[in-house]
Design an enzyme around this catalytic site. Structure first.
Site, mmCIF file in Angstrom:
data_model
loop_
_atom_site.group_PDB
_atom_site.id
_atom_site.type_symbol
_atom_site.label_atom_id
_atom_site.label_comp_id
_atom_site.label_asym_id
_atom_site.label_seq_id
_atom_site.Cartn_x
_atom_site.Cartn_y
_atom_site.Cartn_z
ATOM 1 N N HIS A 76 0.850 -1.194 0.000
ATOM 2 C CA HIS A 76 0.000 0.000 0.000
ATOM 3 C C HIS A 76 0.883 1.240 0.000
ATOM 4 O O HIS A 76 1.826 1.341 0.781
ATOM 5 C CB HIS A 76 -0.889 -0.017 1.238
ATOM 6 N N SER A 77 0.584 2.178 -0.895
ATOM 7 C CA SER A 77 1.291 3.458 -0.959
ATOM 8 C C SER A 77 2.797 3.209 -1.087
ATOM 9 O O SER A 77 3.221 2.521 -2.012
ATOM 10 C CB SER A 77 0.931 4.305 0.267
ATOM 11 N N SER A 78 3.627 3.746 -0.160
ATOM 12 C CA SER A 78 5.076 3.554 -0.279
ATOM 13 C C SER A 78 5.478 2.098 -0.129
ATOM 14 O O SER A 78 6.613 1.723 -0.457
ATOM 15 C CB SER A 78 5.813 4.402 0.752
#
Length: 229
Positions: A76-78
């Site tokens: 998720h995300s980074s």
């Protein structure tokens, strides 16, 4: 039974995925939600030397020490940087790579490269002013926050293993994001990435919520992940 390993983003820890993990476990699957070194309950380990490789090795270590195979690896995300790096190291243990509302790194790119110059400069400024020059205050107004090691965001990722390219990929796109104090310029990059993934024939789903879908729509996110089981 399927095995999920979920890698959180920069503003959260493994604890934030507990609701999603509970739904997946209730459906009979095994789930790991490790917190990356230097963050949250592992904040006491934080130091200037923690880099992207540290976080990649965190997840490789879970997979190897738990002797996991056919893993559905979720970033998720980074966390996209971490799961892509893990797939470079142990592609034979991964059955699916899942990216949640993020950009996909290419060889030589860092997380700051994916965020773009405007967001990266903002984070560099707040790191200098409020993070002792080496820790990023990613989301200081949210509960249970810890500072994110700057080196993790600036280290480039090496993507060269042809074995990782054989892993099927999936993308979950959050489509209704509220205003955000500094990530606003990043949203178009995610939208563009989502369109590219669709064109390439990736498994693709959407959630009508913001970037923190694991907290705003945990059951709905779990239902999508269950489609991959």
């Amino acid at each position: 039974m399927s095995i999920y390993v979920i890698v959180h983003g920069g503003g959260t820890g493994g604890w934030s995925y507990r609701p999603v993990a509970n739904y997946l476990r209730a459906a009979g699957h095994e789930v790991f939600t490790p917190t990356l070194t230097g963050l949250h309950e592992r904040a006491h380990l934080s130091n200037r030397g923690i880099g992207l490789d540290t976080h990649i090795q965190d997840i490789v270590g879970v997979i190897e020490c738990e002797d996991l195979h056919q893993v559905i690896l979720v970033g998720h995300s980074s966390g996209s940087m971490v799961v892509t790096g893990v797939a470079e190291r142990v592609p034979e243990r991964i059955s699916r790579l899942v990216y949640i509302d993020t950009a996909i790194p290419k060889d030589g790119q860092s997380w700051f490269d994916l965020l773009g110059p405007q967001v990266a400069q903002y984070l560099l400024d707040v790191t200098k002013n409020r993070g002792d020059g080496w820790r990023i205050p990613m989301a200081p107004n949210l509960p249970r926050q810890s500072l994110y090691p700057l080196k993790v965001a600036t280290d480039p990722l090496e993507v060269k293993n042809p074995g990782s390219l054989q892993i099927p990929r999936a993308f979950i796109h959050c489509t209704k994001r509220p205003a955000h104090p500094f990530l606003e310029p990043f949203w178009p990059r995610i939208d563009s990435e989502a369109e590219a993934c669709k064109r390439q024939g990736w498994w693709y789903r959407t959630l009508p919520t913001g970037h923190g879908c694991h907290q705003t729509m945990p059951k709905e996110l779990a239902d999508l992940l269950l489609e991959l089981a």
